[in-house]
Design a protein around this motif. Structure first.
Motif, PDB file in Angstrom:
ATOM      1  N   GLN A   1       0.816  -1.210   0.000  1.00 25.00           N
ATOM      2  CA  GLN A   1       0.000   0.000   0.000  1.00 25.00           C
ATOM      3  C   GLN A   1       0.855   1.268   0.000  1.00 25.00           C
ATOM      4  O   GLN A   1       0.336   2.365  -0.211  1.00 25.00           O
TER       5      GLN A   1
ATOM      6  N   PHE B   1       0.672   2.062  -5.990  1.00 31.87           N
ATOM      7  CA  PHE B   1      -0.538   2.200  -5.179  1.00 31.87           C
ATOM      8  C   PHE B   1      -0.753   3.652  -4.772  1.00 31.87           C
ATOM      9  O   PHE B   1      -1.881   4.159  -4.821  1.00 31.87           O
TER      10      PHE B   1
ATOM     11  N   ILE C   1      -6.021   0.958   1.784  1.00 35.67           N
ATOM     12  CA  ILE C   1      -7.015   0.256   0.967  1.00 35.67           C
ATOM     13  C   ILE C   1      -8.391   0.598   1.523  1.00 35.67           C
ATOM     14  O   ILE C   1      -8.490   1.017   2.684  1.00 35.67           O
TER      15      ILE C   1
END
Length: 196
Positions: free
Chosen positions: A38, A43, A52
Motif C-alpha cells: 500500500q 498504489f 485500501i
C-alpha cells in the motif's frame, strides 16, 4: 468493469460486500499490507494516503476512488441501490454511514491496535478504546430496538457498520446483552452477498 484494490480488513470487506450486493462485475487485486504494498509508488498513485481499498471504474474513463465510504457512496449513486435518492431516508443512511466513519471505525481500530499490535502494553489505552467501542455498539443496539435495519431499508450504512462489528472479538469487545445488535448482525451474516 471495476477493479478493486483491497485486503481482508473491515474497510476492504465493506466494498466487497457492496459490490456483491449490487451484483456488479469486478476484479479483485489483493494488496499485501504486511509487505507494505500500500506504500508502493503504483498504489500511492491511486491513493496518496496509502490505504485500501481503491476502485477504478473502467466504464467511466478509469475513474479512481479511494476511501471505503466514498466508494460506497459512489457505487450507490452509480447504481441507484442501497441509498435513497433524496429526502429524510437518504439523510438517515448518510448519518449512520458517517457514524461508522467517525465512531465505530476509529474507535474499534484503536482498540485492535492497542490489543494486538502496539509494541508495549498500555492498559489505560486498551480500556479506553474498548469501552468507547462498546458504548458505540450500545448506541446501535438502541437504534435497532424497533428497526430491522439502521435506516429503514437495508443500505450501505448497514454494510459499513457490520463490516467492522463482525470482527468485534478481534478487538476483544463484547456484544453480550446487546440483543438487537446481535439479531441485526445475524441478518447481515445470512445475506449471500455478505457471506461471499
Amino acid at each position: 468493469m471495476i477493479d478493486l484494490y483491497t485486503a481482508p480488513t473491515p474497510n476492504g470487506w465493506k466494498v466487497s460486500m457492496t459490490l456483491e450486493e449490487m451484483e456488479l462485475e469486478y476484479t479483485v487485486h489483493v494488496i499485501d499490507l504486511s509487505a507494505g504494498e500500500q506504500q508502493s509508488a503504483s498504489f500511492l498513485s491511486m491513493n496518496p494516503n496509502g490505504r485500501i481499498p481503491v476502485i477504478i471504474d473502467r466504464s467511466v474513463n478509469k475513474l479512481t476512488i479511494f476511501d471505503s465510504n466514498a466508494i460506497l457512496f459512489y457505487l450507490a449513486e452509480k447504481t441507484g441501490l442501497l441509498l435513497p435518492t433524496s429526502g429524510h431516508k437518504r439523510q438517515e443512511v448518510m448519518q449512520w454511514l458517517m457514524f461508522q466513519a467517525s465512531g465505530i471505525g476509529p474507535m474499534q481500530g484503536q482498540a485492535v491496535v492497542f490489543e494486538r499490535y502496539f509494541p508495549e502494553d498500555v492498559p489505560a489505552a486498551r480500556l479506553r478504546y474498548q469501552n468507547e467501542t462498546r458504548r458505540l455498539y450500545e448506541v446501535l443496539n438502541i437504534r435497532l430496538e424497533n428497526r430491522e435495519w439502521l435506516a429503514g431499508d437495508f443500505s450501505i450504512a448497514d454494510i459499513a457498520n457490520w463490516s467492522w462489528i463482525r470482527s468485534h472479538r478481534w478487538a476483544r469487545v463484547s456484544t453480550e446483552k446487546l440483543n438487537h445488535l446481535e439479531r441485526w448482525m445475524g441478518q447481515l451474516r445470512a445475506r449471500p452477498s455478505c457471506e461471499r
